[in-house]
Design a protein around this motif. Structure first.
Motif, PDB file in Angstrom:
ATOM      1  N   ASP A   1     -12.012   5.628  -7.262  1.00  0.00           N
ATOM      2  CA  ASP A   1     -12.050   4.165  -7.185  1.00  0.00           C
ATOM      3  C   ASP A   1     -13.461   3.708  -6.825  1.00  0.00           C
ATOM      4  O   ASP A   1     -13.913   3.887  -5.685  1.00  0.00           O
ATOM      5  CB  ASP A   1     -11.040   3.694  -6.144  1.00  0.00           C
ATOM      6  CG  ASP A   1     -10.966   2.184  -6.036  1.00  0.00           C
ATOM      7  OD1 ASP A   1     -11.083   1.505  -7.072  1.00  0.00           O
ATOM      8  OD2 ASP A   1     -10.775   1.685  -4.905  1.00  0.00           O
TER       9      ASP A   1
ATOM     10  N   GLN B   1       0.857  -1.184   0.000  1.00  0.00           N
ATOM     11  CA  GLN B   1       0.000   0.000   0.000  1.00  0.00           C
ATOM     12  C   GLN B   1       0.892   1.233   0.000  1.00  0.00           C
ATOM     13  O   GLN B   1       1.794   1.351   0.830  1.00  0.00           O
ATOM     14  CB  GLN B   1      -0.856   0.055   1.263  1.00  0.00           C
ATOM     15  CG  GLN B   1      -2.044  -0.866   1.289  1.00  0.00           C
ATOM     16  CD  GLN B   1      -2.770  -0.679   2.613  1.00  0.00           C
ATOM     17  OE1 GLN B   1      -2.410  -1.293   3.598  1.00  0.00           O
ATOM     18  NE2 GLN B   1      -3.766   0.180   2.625  1.00  0.00           N
ATOM     19  N   ASN B   2       0.649   2.129  -0.916  1.00  0.00           N
ATOM     20  CA  ASN B   2       1.379   3.397  -0.970  1.00  0.00           C
ATOM     21  C   ASN B   2       0.525   4.463  -0.285  1.00  0.00           C
ATOM     22  O   ASN B   2      -0.290   5.126  -0.921  1.00  0.00           O
ATOM     23  CB  ASN B   2       1.664   3.801  -2.423  1.00  0.00           C
ATOM     24  CG  ASN B   2       2.557   2.809  -3.130  1.00  0.00           C
ATOM     25  OD1 ASN B   2       3.390   2.162  -2.514  1.00  0.00           O
ATOM     26  ND2 ASN B   2       2.395   2.695  -4.433  1.00  0.00           N
TER      27      ASN B   2
ATOM     28  N   LEU C   1      -8.442   8.282  -4.503  1.00  0.00           N
ATOM     29  CA  LEU C   1      -7.035   7.901  -4.532  1.00  0.00           C
ATOM     30  C   LEU C   1      -6.330   8.881  -5.459  1.00  0.00           C
ATOM     31  O   LEU C   1      -6.971   9.723  -6.097  1.00  0.00           O
ATOM     32  CB  LEU C   1      -6.883   6.474  -5.036  1.00  0.00           C
ATOM     33  CG  LEU C   1      -7.668   5.402  -4.281  1.00  0.00           C
ATOM     34  CD1 LEU C   1      -7.544   4.051  -4.980  1.00  0.00           C
ATOM     35  CD2 LEU C   1      -7.207   5.315  -2.839  1.00  0.00           C
TER      36      LEU C   1
ATOM     37  N   VAL D   1      -1.932   5.018  -6.396  1.00  0.00           N
ATOM     38  CA  VAL D   1      -2.080   3.816  -7.215  1.00  0.00           C
ATOM     39  C   VAL D   1      -1.353   4.050  -8.534  1.00  0.00           C
ATOM     40  O   VAL D   1      -1.189   5.184  -8.977  1.00  0.00           O
ATOM     41  CB  VAL D   1      -3.564   3.455  -7.463  1.00  0.00           C
ATOM     42  CG1 VAL D   1      -4.244   3.057  -6.158  1.00  0.00           C
ATOM     43  CG2 VAL D   1      -4.322   4.602  -8.123  1.00  0.00           C
TER      44      VAL D   1
ATOM     45  N   THR E   1      -2.825   9.330  -8.383  1.00  0.00           N
ATOM     46  CA  THR E   1      -1.775   8.725  -9.194  1.00  0.00           C
ATOM     47  C   THR E   1      -0.902   9.825  -9.765  1.00  0.00           C
ATOM     48  O   THR E   1      -1.286  11.010  -9.725  1.00  0.00           O
ATOM     49  CB  THR E   1      -2.368   7.828 -10.315  1.00  0.00           C
ATOM     50  OG1 THR E   1      -1.323   7.015 -10.862  1.00  0.00           O
ATOM     51  CG2 THR E   1      -3.036   8.649 -11.404  1.00  0.00           C
TER      52      THR E   1
END
Length: 135
Positions: free
Chosen positions: A118, A82-83, A129, A100, A131
């Motif tokens: 998500d 998990q980031n 989330l 993600v 990115t």
């Protein structure tokens, strides 16, 4: 196992409703213009209760992160690791989230981020989330 669906409170309901529509809405103080995140009934900057929910851009930068190689809960075992991140939105406030589509070795403080909505279930419930921005 499926990711748990958040249970909104009367205070946080507009935030979760916004995510259902792929929008990020956050309360802002009508008195001092401060952004309020996490949602609450009063402004933590000036204590005013005159708040208005407003849409934010979603543009963000990575403020801090940790890589959880052991799942924080069994439902978060995949994808591993998990980031976990603290992101700073362009409007100037921080929120906890996760990254993600970014390899742990590629994570850098200050990197440009964009939102990822998500989908959690058939009702449209979503979590926010982030990115990396495509460069």
């Amino acid at each position: 196992m499926h990711t748990p669906v958040p249970r909104p409170t009367s205070i946080s309901q507009p935030f979760w409703d916004g995510l259902r529509h792929r929008r990020i809405v956050v309360p802002r103080c009508d008195h001092c213009d401060g952004w309020i995140f996490y949602p609450r009934r009063h402004c933590p900057h000036c204590c005013s209760t005159a708040l208005t929910w407003r849409q934010v851009s979603g543009r963000a930068t990575l403020c801090s992160f940790t890589i959880a190689r052991i799942p924080t809960l069994p439902v978060f075992a995949q994808p591993a690791p998990q980031n976990l991140a603290i992101v700073t939105l362009a409007e100037g406030f921080n929120m906890n989230s996760a990254l993600v589509g970014v390899e742990p070795d590629a994570m850098r403080i200050g990197m440009a981020l964009q939102p990822v909505f998500d989908l959690l279930d058939d009702s449209g419930a979503a979590r926010l989330l982030f990115t990396a921005v495509d460069t």
